[in-house]
Design a protein around this motif. Structure first.
Motif, mmCIF file in Angstrom:
data_model
loop_
_atom_site.group_PDB
_atom_site.id
_atom_site.type_symbol
_atom_site.label_atom_id
_atom_site.label_comp_id
_atom_site.label_asym_id
_atom_site.label_seq_id
_atom_site.Cartn_x
_atom_site.Cartn_y
_atom_site.Cartn_z
ATOM 1 N N ASP A 1 -2.488 10.060 -6.103
ATOM 2 C CA ASP A 1 -3.490 10.010 -7.137
ATOM 3 C C ASP A 1 -4.201 8.648 -6.728
ATOM 4 O O ASP A 1 -5.538 8.611 -6.911
ATOM 5 C CB ASP A 1 -2.991 10.184 -8.395
ATOM 6 N N CYS A 2 -3.472 7.816 -6.790
ATOM 7 C CA CYS A 2 -4.063 6.254 -6.613
ATOM 8 C C CYS A 2 -4.831 6.040 -5.514
ATOM 9 O O CYS A 2 -5.963 5.387 -5.423
ATOM 10 C CB CYS A 2 -3.053 5.044 -6.762
ATOM 11 N N ASN B 1 -1.189 6.464 8.148
ATOM 12 C CA ASN B 1 0.052 7.112 8.161
ATOM 13 C C ASN B 1 -0.196 8.735 7.510
ATOM 14 O O ASN B 1 -1.163 8.910 7.111
ATOM 15 C CB ASN B 1 1.236 6.424 7.487
ATOM 16 N N LYS B 2 1.047 9.461 7.321
ATOM 17 C CA LYS B 2 0.781 10.728 6.905
ATOM 18 C C LYS B 2 0.292 10.891 5.419
ATOM 19 O O LYS B 2 -0.373 11.884 5.068
ATOM 20 C CB LYS B 2 2.001 11.475 7.183
ATOM 21 N N THR B 3 0.840 9.843 4.639
ATOM 22 C CA THR B 3 0.355 10.042 3.389
ATOM 23 C C THR B 3 -1.046 9.683 3.145
ATOM 24 O O THR B 3 -1.640 10.348 2.484
ATOM 25 C CB THR B 3 1.269 8.840 2.293
ATOM 26 N N SER C 1 -12.013 7.329 -2.870
ATOM 27 C CA SER C 1 -13.374 7.967 -3.539
ATOM 28 C C SER C 1 -14.361 7.109 -3.413
ATOM 29 O O SER C 1 -15.686 7.471 -3.454
ATOM 30 C CB SER C 1 -13.226 8.502 -4.845
ATOM 31 N N TYR C 2 -14.150 5.654 -3.092
ATOM 32 C CA TYR C 2 -15.349 4.619 -3.083
ATOM 33 C C TYR C 2 -15.678 4.805 -1.416
ATOM 34 O O TYR C 2 -16.625 3.913 -1.077
ATOM 35 C CB TYR C 2 -14.915 3.442 -3.709
ATOM 36 N N LEU C 3 -15.012 5.241 -0.393
ATOM 37 C CA LEU C 3 -15.434 4.958 0.840
ATOM 38 C C LEU C 3 -16.339 6.080 1.608
ATOM 39 O O LEU C 3 -16.583 7.045 1.020
ATOM 40 C CB LEU C 3 -13.966 5.046 1.737
ATOM 41 N N GLU C 4 -17.101 5.619 2.319
ATOM 42 C CA GLU C 4 -17.960 6.445 3.149
ATOM 43 C C GLU C 4 -17.081 7.427 4.177
ATOM 44 O O GLU C 4 -16.305 6.843 4.637
ATOM 45 C CB GLU C 4 -19.037 5.566 3.837
ATOM 46 N N ALA D 1 0.890 -1.190 -0.018
ATOM 47 C CA ALA D 1 0.126 -0.065 -0.227
ATOM 48 C C ALA D 1 0.900 1.303 0.111
ATOM 49 O O ALA D 1 0.393 2.523 -0.482
ATOM 50 C CB ALA D 1 -1.113 -0.212 1.381
ATOM 51 N N GLU D 2 1.951 1.057 0.627
ATOM 52 C CA GLU D 2 2.775 2.384 0.657
ATOM 53 C C GLU D 2 3.628 2.747 -0.803
ATOM 54 O O GLU D 2 4.061 3.763 -0.841
ATOM 55 C CB GLU D 2 4.055 2.025 1.731
#
Length: 476
Positions: free
Chosen positions: A17-18, A38-40, A24-27, A11-12
């Motif tokens: 942008d990814c 984490n910070k990112t 954008s699919y999360l509530e 994931a890191e």
């Protein structure tokens, strides 16, 4: 193996942008949890576009002024969602505070919010202002959250019977028992203009055309005056029904139509086109042909999600009927025509008791709420009964409807709160909780209710003819 990407992609290794695309699919609750990784991830979840899209998907309108670096959309979403959750829950002292607001020395005849219905929640603080007109001859403005008076007009010679607010221009309009219309400044209560109709019956309607406010005033002398704001100078005077007094519907959501209701049972309603009422020099047809209803139309409401769809309650053979029309303004050659098309019609059950209280309201494009004594019923425009609620012990006196909820007031000294649930483009109404208004020893019940995004205010009728407000403020 070698055919893969050389091992699992962590994931890191995802770009910002990814991450934003995935998030954008999360509530909102999942987005807030992801921010803690984490910070990112925190940077990605704070992206303005994510919260702006959630706001616009959740609410049709967001009253928001974006401040750079303030995460305005995120704060707006979190504050407004929190307050709506509290409005659904309705636990005393936990979700809201209740204040009794006193100051009038007579009955409160009318009430309206002066502050915009949609608050700027991003600032983390709301201020609701409501105005009241009283039989004591004063109009007052109140801070709902503080429970305090902001200003009061001087005592007028006659009882005030109607108050209208024009929030976008910060103006307040009153009408007294002898037909004097006055305009007041919303911040100070300073009188800005007056117009006398010398008519004891003069229903008044406010509307805006190209961001300019106007008033139309019907009189018992069969005339309809249209007045400019703020000086209340006369623009036009028309007589739609000779030898017949009229009542007026509120203005349509698109600001173009007012339905004129003759008080003579031998006449049928007509539609007044506001553009020509405010521009009489255009010398065009101001009124439609009579609407195809069997006379005796006495209550109206607009369907708020349509430009001009109106439901009229009218009487046929001692039975109340509801007929709904779409009104459109069409141009042909050099002439404007007012077109009326019937959308639905149905007959109400005979047990319906029509009272002095306004008992019909519209929701969306296709639903009507009607109070039958102590029952609240939800109908389609063709008369399909969608739901019935029996939450009150005494007569329902008013109905407030907005895109989030419905609130009813009753002589049982309670307000009932309902909220809308939207599933697959259909809306259903869920009964939630009561807001109580004190003791029957001192009060005759609630006679009116109004709401904004952060508060509910009801008028409590006093046994001694001195009314008070009950203000329920939902805490951010």
């Amino acid at each position: 193996g070698r055919g893969s990407l050389g091992g699992k992609m962590g994931a890191e290794s995802l770009t910002l942008d990814c991450l934003i695309h995935i998030f954008s699919y999360l509530e909102a609750p999942d987005l807030l949890r992801a921010a803690q990784v984490n910070k990112t991830w925190l940077e990605a979840t704070d992206t303005t576009s994510l919260w702006r899209n959630m706001c616009l998907n959740q609410w049709a309108f967001c009253n928001i002024s974006v401040t750079p670096g303030m995460q305005t959309w995120k704060k707006y979403y979190l504050h407004r969602s929190n307050i709506e959750h509290k409005m659904i829950s309705g636990q005393p002292s936990v979700d809201y505070t209740c204040k009794a607001i006193r100051g009038h020395q007579g009955e409160i005849q009318d009430m309206a919010y002066l502050s915009p219905n949609e608050h700027t929640f991003a600032m983390g603080k709301v201020k609701s202002i409501v105005c009241t007109a009283s039989g004591d001859g004063t109009v007052k403005a109140w801070d709902v959250q503080e429970g305090t008076q902001i200003w009061s007009s001087p005592k007028q010679e006659m009882k005030l019977v109607q108050v209208i607010t024009i929030p976008q221009h910060n103006l307040v309009v009153t009408r007294d028992l002898h037909g004097t219309i006055k305009l007041w400044h919303g911040d100070t209560g300073k009188e800005l203009g007056a117009f006398s109709t010398e008519s004891t019956f003069c229903p008044t309607v406010a509307y805006t055309i190209n961001n300019k406010p106007f008033l139309s005033v019907a009189t018992s002398s069969e005339k309809i005056y249209t007045l400019a704001v703020p000086d209340l100078s006369q623009i036009s005077c028309i007589n739609p029904f000779p030898n017949c007094s009229v009542d007026l519907s509120p203005c349509s959501p698109d600001g173009q139509s007012i339905v004129v209701l003759p008080l003579d049972s031998n006449e049928a309603p007509k539609v007044l086109y506001t553009h020509y009422a405010t521009n009489p020099e255009d010398d065009q047809l101001m009124f439609s042909s009579p609407l195809p209803v069997n006379k005796c139309a006495f209550v109206t409401c607009w369907l708020p999600a349509e430009p001009a769809r109106i439901a009229l309650m009218h009487r046929i053979d001692q039975c109340d009927n509801i007929t709904t029309f779409d009104i459109t303004i069409q141009k042909s050659k050099n002439k404007m025509n007012i077109m009326v098309q019937q959308v639905g019609i149905f007959r109400l059950p005979k047990k319906h008791i029509f009272t002095e209280y306004r008992t019909i309201a519209g929701f969306g494009k296709q639903m009507l709420l009607i109070a039958f004594d102590r029952e609240l019923k939800l109908y389609s425009l063709n008369g399909t009964e969608l739901n019935t609620f029996q939450d009150h012990m005494k007569m329902i006196t008013s109905i407030w409807v907005d895109p989030f909820r419905v609130v009813t007031s009753s002589l049982d000294l309670s307000l009932r709160v309902y909220t809308w649930k939207n599933d697959n483009k259909t809306s259903s109404l869920i009964s939630r909780y009561h807001l109580v208004g004190g003791s029957h020893r001192w009060s005759r019940g609630f006679t009116n209710v109004a709401c904004d995004d952060a508060s509910i205010v009801g008028v409590v009728a006093g046994m001694d003819q001195i009314d008070i407000l009950r203000a329920y403020s939902f805490d951010l």
